[in-house]
Design a protein around this motif. Sequence first.
Motif, short mmCIF file in Angstrom:
data_model
loop_
_atom_site.label_atom_id
_atom_site.label_comp_id
_atom_site.label_asym_id
_atom_site.label_seq_id
_atom_site.Cartn_x
_atom_site.Cartn_y
_atom_site.Cartn_z
N SER A 141 -100.81 -76.25 18.81
CA SER A 141 -101.91 -75.31 18.59
C SER A 141 -101.39 -73.90 18.75
N GLN A 142 -101.97 -73.01 17.97
CA GLN A 142 -101.57 -71.61 18.06
C GLN A 142 -102.69 -70.75 17.52
N GLN A 143 -103.03 -69.71 18.26
CA GLN A 143 -104.06 -68.79 17.80
C GLN A 143 -103.50 -67.93 16.68
N LEU A 144 -104.32 -67.74 15.65
CA LEU A 144 -103.94 -66.82 14.59
C LEU A 144 -103.95 -65.40 15.15
N LEU A 145 -103.02 -64.59 14.68
CA LEU A 145 -102.90 -63.21 15.15
C LEU A 145 -103.04 -62.26 13.97
N GLU A 146 -103.74 -61.16 14.17
CA GLU A 146 -103.93 -60.17 13.11
C GLU A 146 -102.59 -59.72 12.53
N ALA A 147 -101.61 -59.52 13.37
CA ALA A 147 -100.31 -59.02 12.92
C ALA A 147 -99.60 -59.97 11.96
N ASN A 148 -99.98 -61.24 11.95
CA ASN A 148 -99.31 -62.22 11.10
C ASN A 148 -99.95 -62.37 9.72
N PHE A 149 -101.05 -61.69 9.47
CA PHE A 149 -101.69 -61.75 8.15
C PHE A 149 -100.93 -60.85 7.18
N LEU A 150 -100.35 -61.43 6.16
CA LEU A 150 -99.62 -60.67 5.16
C LEU A 150 -100.56 -60.09 4.11
N ASP A 151 -101.73 -60.67 4.00
CA ASP A 151 -102.76 -60.17 3.09
C ASP A 151 -103.88 -59.60 3.96
N ALA A 152 -103.90 -58.30 4.14
CA ALA A 152 -104.86 -57.64 5.04
C ALA A 152 -106.29 -57.86 4.59
N GLU A 153 -106.51 -58.06 3.30
CA GLU A 153 -107.87 -58.27 2.79
C GLU A 153 -108.47 -59.56 3.35
N ILE A 154 -107.67 -60.59 3.50
CA ILE A 154 -108.17 -61.84 4.08
C ILE A 154 -108.65 -61.59 5.50
N PHE A 155 -107.84 -60.90 6.27
CA PHE A 155 -108.23 -60.63 7.66
C PHE A 155 -109.52 -59.80 7.71
N SER A 156 -109.58 -58.72 6.95
CA SER A 156 -110.76 -57.85 7.03
C SER A 156 -112.02 -58.54 6.52
N ARG A 157 -111.88 -59.41 5.53
CA ARG A 157 -113.05 -60.10 4.97
C ARG A 157 -113.53 -61.25 5.86
N LEU A 158 -112.61 -62.02 6.42
CA LEU A 158 -112.98 -63.23 7.15
C LEU A 158 -113.04 -63.08 8.67
N TYR A 159 -112.53 -61.96 9.19
CA TYR A 159 -112.52 -61.75 10.64
C TYR A 159 -113.05 -60.36 11.01
N PRO A 160 -114.22 -59.98 10.50
CA PRO A 160 -114.72 -58.63 10.82
C PRO A 160 -115.00 -58.43 12.31
N THR A 161 -115.32 -59.52 13.02
CA THR A 161 -115.59 -59.41 14.46
C THR A 161 -114.37 -59.82 15.29
#
Length: 171
Positions: A128-148
């Motif tokens: 198991s491993q928590q996803l980290l913002e720094a590991n998203f290579l496509d910033a749009e995915i992070f901003s769209r799916l993890y706004p909170t």
Amino acid sequence: MQEIRPEELEDNPFSLIRDDWMLITAEKDARVNMMTASWGGLGIIWNKPVATVYIRESRFTKEFVDGSGRFSLCVLPEAYRKTLQYCGSASGRDGDKVRAAGLTVEHLDSTPYFSQARLVMVCRTLFSQQLLEANFLDAEIFSRLYPTRDLHTMYIAEIERVLTRPSAAAQ
């Protein structure tokens, strides 16, 4: 239900997860909880048949998966779509979600699953491993799916046993 090897699964994994959905089900302190999931994958890693599932930090079910190291993935027939919607929107923190959903718990190798399922995969967590913002290579995915910033934890789990109904393809 009959037992098959994971390699004998006939379901298309894309439609199984995306369209049919599944209940991630675990038990902790003699209490069962579940959540609906429509993200994940099935495949081979470390020479084992595995399921990859993602659970947000805020989900009550995460405590159960983390506390037990085992869970089941239950795919219910289409007739249970409203039940799946309920299990994806209600929290077990607020009461007995299993009872409210009208589901019947059974166990295989001490892992809970639902008798209403047409397909059950009993899984043992390997990683198991928590996803980290720094590991998203496509910033749009992070901003769209993890706004909170309620990030998922990724779990890779060995599929140890699979149960299916002989008539599952007809349902």
